[in-house]
Design a protein around this motif. Structure first.
Motif, mmCIF file in Angstrom:
data_model
loop_
_atom_site.group_PDB
_atom_site.id
_atom_site.type_symbol
_atom_site.label_atom_id
_atom_site.label_comp_id
_atom_site.label_asym_id
_atom_site.label_seq_id
_atom_site.Cartn_x
_atom_site.Cartn_y
_atom_site.Cartn_z
ATOM 1 N N VAL A 47 6.338 -3.188 5.670
ATOM 2 C CA VAL A 47 5.986 -4.358 4.858
ATOM 3 C C VAL A 47 5.353 -5.427 5.738
ATOM 4 O O VAL A 47 4.347 -6.035 5.359
ATOM 5 N N ASP A 48 5.913 -5.649 6.926
ATOM 6 C CA ASP A 48 5.358 -6.652 7.829
ATOM 7 C C ASP A 48 3.924 -6.303 8.236
ATOM 8 O O ASP A 48 3.080 -7.194 8.379
ATOM 9 N N GLN A 49 3.629 -5.027 8.380
ATOM 10 C CA GLN A 49 2.285 -4.582 8.738
ATOM 11 C C GLN A 49 1.270 -4.891 7.634
ATOM 12 O O GLN A 49 0.143 -5.262 7.904
ATOM 13 N N PHE A 50 1.675 -4.747 6.378
ATOM 14 C CA PHE A 50 0.721 -4.823 5.274
ATOM 15 C C PHE A 50 0.772 -6.109 4.450
ATOM 16 O O PHE A 50 -0.060 -6.290 3.569
ATOM 17 N N LYS A 51 1.687 -7.003 4.719
ATOM 18 C CA LYS A 51 1.857 -8.164 3.839
ATOM 19 C C LYS A 51 0.648 -9.104 3.805
ATOM 20 O O LYS A 51 0.513 -9.884 2.877
ATOM 21 N N ARG A 52 -0.242 -9.008 4.756
ATOM 22 C CA ARG A 52 -1.435 -9.858 4.769
ATOM 23 C C ARG A 52 -2.669 -9.176 4.178
ATOM 24 O O ARG A 52 -3.727 -9.772 4.087
ATOM 25 N N GLU A 53 -2.538 -7.919 3.786
ATOM 26 C CA GLU A 53 -3.660 -7.182 3.196
ATOM 27 C C GLU A 53 -3.963 -7.715 1.793
ATOM 28 O O GLU A 53 -3.057 -8.180 1.098
ATOM 29 N N THR A 54 -5.209 -7.620 1.388
ATOM 30 C CA THR A 54 -5.598 -8.137 0.069
ATOM 31 C C THR A 54 -4.983 -7.337 -1.066
ATOM 32 O O THR A 54 -4.736 -7.875 -2.136
ATOM 33 N N TRP A 55 -4.702 -6.068 -0.846
ATOM 34 C CA TRP A 55 -4.147 -5.231 -1.899
ATOM 35 C C TRP A 55 -2.645 -5.396 -2.035
ATOM 36 O O TRP A 55 -2.051 -4.955 -3.009
ATOM 37 N N PHE A 56 -1.999 -6.030 -1.061
ATOM 38 C CA PHE A 56 -0.537 -6.035 -1.019
ATOM 39 C C PHE A 56 0.073 -6.873 -2.138
ATOM 40 O O PHE A 56 -0.263 -8.030 -2.347
ATOM 41 N N SER A 57 0.953 -6.249 -2.864
ATOM 42 C CA SER A 57 1.871 -6.905 -3.783
ATOM 43 C C SER A 57 3.094 -6.003 -3.851
ATOM 44 O O SER A 57 3.030 -4.828 -3.455
ATOM 45 N N SER A 58 4.189 -6.523 -4.320
ATOM 46 C CA SER A 58 5.394 -5.697 -4.367
ATOM 47 C C SER A 58 5.194 -4.480 -5.273
ATOM 48 O O SER A 58 5.655 -3.381 -4.944
ATOM 49 N N ASN A 59 4.482 -4.656 -6.373
ATOM 50 C CA ASN A 59 4.246 -3.521 -7.273
ATOM 51 C C ASN A 59 3.359 -2.462 -6.640
ATOM 52 O O ASN A 59 3.671 -1.267 -6.699
ATOM 53 N N SER A 60 2.248 -2.861 -6.039
ATOM 54 C CA SER A 60 1.351 -1.872 -5.444
ATOM 55 C C SER A 60 2.039 -1.149 -4.287
ATOM 56 O O SER A 60 1.867 0.062 -4.115
ATOM 57 N N PHE A 61 2.829 -1.855 -3.505
ATOM 58 C CA PHE A 61 3.555 -1.230 -2.404
ATOM 59 C C PHE A 61 4.580 -0.229 -2.930
ATOM 60 O O PHE A 61 4.674 0.897 -2.429
ATOM 61 N N LEU A 62 5.326 -0.625 -3.933
ATOM 62 C CA LEU A 62 6.328 0.263 -4.524
ATOM 63 C C LEU A 62 5.676 1.499 -5.128
ATOM 64 O O LEU A 62 6.160 2.621 -4.934
ATOM 65 N N TYR A 63 4.576 1.330 -5.837
ATOM 66 C CA TYR A 63 3.884 2.474 -6.426
ATOM 67 C C TYR A 63 3.297 3.385 -5.349
ATOM 68 O O TYR A 63 3.274 4.602 -5.503
#
Length: 80
Positions: free
Chosen positions: A40-56
């Motif tokens: 999560v720390d690696q990707f939290k600044r990406e434009t696509w990152f949201s809790s839903n997209s990460f979970l999916y």
């Protein structure tokens, strides 16, 4: 019934693309177990990152058998 694949969704937020980004990071780390907090720390600044997209994305990887879970770690399964 709702679907995790939406036709109006941005392509870079789709579960397969997000899952690919997560899998690439896990492979690049070179470790068989990676903390979900590190991922999560690696990707939290990406434009696509949201809790839903990460979970999916994680759900996609789990459903195709590429990762497993051992709280709080993601386990990379051997995918020849």
């Amino acid at each position: 019934m709702s679907s995790i694949f939406l036709k109006d969704e941005a392509l870079n937020k789709s579960p397969a693309i997000v899952g690919f980004e997560i899998a690439r990071y896990l492979k690049k780390s070179g470790r068989p177990r990676v903390s979900i907090f590190d991922v999560v720390d690696q990707f939290k600044r990406e434009t696509w990152f949201s809790s839903n997209s990460f979970l999916y994305g994680l759900t996609f990887l789990y459903s195709v058998g590429l990762i497993d879970f051992d709280e709080p770690y993601l386990i990379c399964r051997d995918a020849n």
